[in-house]
Design a protein around this motif. Structure first.
Motif, PDB file in Angstrom:
ATOM      1  N   ASN A 323       0.826  -1.199   0.000  1.00  0.00           N
ATOM      2  CA  ASN A 323       0.000   0.000   0.000  1.00  0.00           C
ATOM      3  C   ASN A 323       0.863   1.252   0.000  1.00  0.00           C
ATOM      4  N   GLN A 324       0.242   2.372  -0.276  1.00  0.00           N
ATOM      5  CA  GLN A 324       0.867   3.681  -0.132  1.00  0.00           C
ATOM      6  C   GLN A 324       0.087   4.426   0.954  1.00  0.00           C
ATOM      7  N   CYS A 325       0.795   4.896   1.961  1.00  0.00           N
ATOM      8  CA  CYS A 325       0.155   5.526   3.120  1.00  0.00           C
ATOM      9  C   CYS A 325       0.411   7.029   3.080  1.00  0.00           C
ATOM     10  N   ILE A 326      -0.668   7.810   3.025  1.00  0.00           N
ATOM     11  CA  ILE A 326      -0.554   9.261   2.898  1.00  0.00           C
ATOM     12  C   ILE A 326      -1.304   9.925   4.040  1.00  0.00           C
ATOM     13  N   SER A 327      -0.588  10.692   4.863  1.00  0.00           N
ATOM     14  CA  SER A 327      -1.270  11.487   5.887  1.00  0.00           C
ATOM     15  C   SER A 327      -1.671  12.807   5.270  1.00  0.00           C
ATOM     16  N   LEU A 328      -2.863  13.271   5.624  1.00  0.00           N
ATOM     17  CA  LEU A 328      -3.379  14.558   5.137  1.00  0.00           C
ATOM     18  C   LEU A 328      -3.693  15.412   6.355  1.00  0.00           C
ATOM     19  N   GLY A 329      -2.623  15.838   7.041  1.00  0.00           N
ATOM     20  CA  GLY A 329      -2.799  16.457   8.344  1.00  0.00           C
ATOM     21  C   GLY A 329      -2.900  15.382   9.401  1.00  0.00           C
ATOM     22  N   ARG A 330      -3.335  15.752  10.588  1.00  0.00           N
ATOM     23  CA  ARG A 330      -3.403  14.803  11.703  1.00  0.00           C
ATOM     24  C   ARG A 330      -4.727  14.055  11.767  1.00  0.00           C
ATOM     25  N   ARG A 331      -5.734  14.480  11.007  1.00  0.00           N
ATOM     26  CA  ARG A 331      -7.060  13.872  11.160  1.00  0.00           C
ATOM     27  C   ARG A 331      -7.573  13.154   9.914  1.00  0.00           C
ATOM     28  N   GLU A 332      -6.826  13.252   8.817  1.00  0.00           N
ATOM     29  CA  GLU A 332      -7.275  12.636   7.571  1.00  0.00           C
ATOM     30  C   GLU A 332      -6.117  11.873   6.933  1.00  0.00           C
ATOM     31  N   GLY A 333      -6.478  10.960   6.044  1.00  0.00           N
ATOM     32  CA  GLY A 333      -5.450  10.219   5.336  1.00  0.00           C
ATOM     33  C   GLY A 333      -6.026   9.421   4.195  1.00  0.00           C
ATOM     34  N   VAL A 334      -5.132   8.854   3.380  1.00  0.00           N
ATOM     35  CA  VAL A 334      -5.512   7.937   2.306  1.00  0.00           C
ATOM     36  C   VAL A 334      -4.550   6.767   2.353  1.00  0.00           C
ATOM     37  N   ILE A 335      -5.079   5.572   2.424  1.00  0.00           N
ATOM     38  CA  ILE A 335      -4.283   4.356   2.288  1.00  0.00           C
ATOM     39  C   ILE A 335      -4.677   3.732   0.958  1.00  0.00           C
ATOM     40  N   GLN A 336      -3.797   3.846  -0.013  1.00  0.00           N
ATOM     41  CA  GLN A 336      -4.068   3.303  -1.340  1.00  0.00           C
ATOM     42  C   GLN A 336      -3.433   1.920  -1.454  1.00  0.00           C
ATOM     43  N   TYR A 337      -4.256   0.904  -1.617  1.00  0.00           N
ATOM     44  CA  TYR A 337      -3.732  -0.445  -1.791  1.00  0.00           C
ATOM     45  C   TYR A 337      -3.232  -0.608  -3.221  1.00  0.00           C
ATOM     46  N   VAL A 338      -2.114  -1.351  -3.353  1.00  0.00           N
ATOM     47  CA  VAL A 338      -1.437  -1.446  -4.651  1.00  0.00           C
ATOM     48  C   VAL A 338      -1.060  -2.887  -4.962  1.00  0.00           C
ATOM     49  N   THR A 339      -0.717  -3.123  -6.215  1.00  0.00           N
ATOM     50  CA  THR A 339      -0.201  -4.418  -6.633  1.00  0.00           C
ATOM     51  C   THR A 339       1.238  -4.569  -6.158  1.00  0.00           C
ATOM     52  N   ALA A 340       1.811  -5.735  -6.351  1.00  0.00           N
ATOM     53  CA  ALA A 340       3.189  -5.984  -5.914  1.00  0.00           C
ATOM     54  C   ALA A 340       4.159  -5.003  -6.544  1.00  0.00           C
TER      55      ALA A 340
END
Length: 398
Positions: A323-340
């Motif tokens: 996955n790719q883990c992105i924090s968007l400040g302290r209260r939001e985020g996006v965890i994008q799951y990815v292929t190998a």
């Protein structure tokens, strides 16, 4: 006679490799030296937090490596001679040369100006603690309403822009990206990213190439000028230049070419890990520079060195993405799951739960540095490979 292992650079990968080697090999047989310019471990994935005034937990190496057998040498690496097997360093006492039998090169990377005029003179970077602290001081001195431009639409740029906007809602924050906002994410992740940017009031200049940086503005390829009391440059990373100055086989960008065990293809006594190494992953694609890529390479190199010295089986750690883990400040985020091979799939986690997930990942990354075998029981093995001494260097047989 001890086998001398020198690890240069104590970021995530270097610190993990040194600690893991100490867990794998008998202290009587090896001397492990970790060379680093700073006395504390730097959580590089949190530099955007440090830049906006948040205080990070101190992680002194003296505590982290206490009782492990790893010797910490506080010094700056100024050169490497891979033919003489020496590392040149300088510390407050002066210059010195360290001899090694095995070298783990983990000097990593810094910011990449990409040759854009004015960047080095006027832009700020957060690739390390000194840069993040300089930006912290500059941001603290800004009056309400002043413009801040973050250049670069990758993970670091997204995290930096949202962190500044959340912590300083009185500032006019903008992001300049060559492509579309989060265009590599799946639709769910892109939608959430735009929602957060809109809520935080961040102006987005998409498909915009910055061609120049001045003290109070940035120039773009379409002839426009964007006001910027502060410009933060996050357009990628450039590897440390020392490797390119050696006789090691490197790529055009200076990354060391390695085999599957992270061993230099030109100098078998040298291992390269993390951002410094050109490592091929799934789909025969180079691994991107990231903590997620670097940690498995540290495990692989440390275990390969230990295996070759003790006559054990060579490791085969999986080098893949999840996955790719992105924090968007302290209260939001996006965890994008990815292929190998790091391509986005439909699934993504967003919102508060994603922010908690990312925080756990950051804490886990720091924990893994102090616990390089992930808490699993280990056995220190005896060095059994025959070694031939040539001059003052010892060479372990392959």
């Amino acid at each position: 006679m001890q086998h001398r292992v020198i690890v240069i650079g104590a970021g995530y990968t270097g610190a993990i490799a040194a600690g893991r080697l100490a867990k794998r090999l008998r202290r009587e047989d090896v001397a492990i030296t970790l060379v680093n310019a700073e006395p504390d471990f730097v959580e590089r994935v949190r530099m955007h937090q440090l830049a906006v005034g948040q205080d990070l937990k101190p992680r002194p190496f003296s505590e982290m490596f206490a009782g492990t057998g790893v010797e910490l040498k506080l010094a700056k690496v100024t050169g490497v001679d891979v033919d003489r097997r020496t590392v040149a360093v300088i510390d407050p006492n002066g210059a010195e040369e360290l001899e090694y039998d095995s070298l783990v090169y983990a000097l990593g990377s810094g910011w990449h100006t990409r040759g854009v005029p004015g960047t080095a003179e006027h832009a700020h970077e957060i690739a390390g603690r000194p840069g993040a602290l300089r930006l912290r001081e500059r941001l603290a001195g800004l009056d309400a309403g002043q413009p801040v431009v973050v250049v670069g639409g990758g993970l670091t740029g997204l995290e930096t822009a949202t962190e500044i906007a959340e912590s300083r809602p009185d500032l006019d924050v903008a992001l300049a990206a060559r492509g579309g906002l989060g265009d590599w994410l799946a639709p769910k992740g892109r939608r959430h990213l735009r929602k957060v940017f809109d809520r935080l009031g961040i102006t987005v200049h998409e498909h915009t190439a910055v061609t120049g940086v001045e003290a109070d503005r940035v120039a773009t390829a379409d002839g426009k000028s964007v006001p910027a009391a502060v410009t933060v440059w996050t357009t990628g990373f450039a590897v440390h230049p020392i490797a390119k100055a050696t006789s090691l086989e490197v790529t055009d960008t200076g990354r060391i070419v390695v085999d599957g065990t992270m061993r230099s293809v030109s100098h078998p006594d040298v291992y390269a890990i993390g951002d410094a190494a050109m490592v091929m992953g799934p789909g025969d694609k180079p691994l991107r520079m990231s903590c997620a890529s670097g940690t498995p390479t540290a495990w692989q190199a440390a275990d390969a060195i230990a295996a070759r010295l003790t006559g054990g089986k060579l490791p085969n750690a999986p080098l893949r993405y999840f996955n790719q883990c992105i924090s968007l400040g302290r209260r939001e985020g996006v965890i994008q799951y990815v292929t190998a091979d790091d391509r986005a799939v439909r699934a993504a986690l967003t919102g508060r739960l994603a922010a908690v997930y990312k925080e756990l990942v950051c804490k886990g990354a720091a924990w893994s540095v102090a616990n390089p075998t992930l808490g699993m029981p280990t056995r220190r093995r005896r060095v059994v490979q025959e070694r031939a001494r040539t001059g003052s260097a010892v060479k372990a047989s392959a």
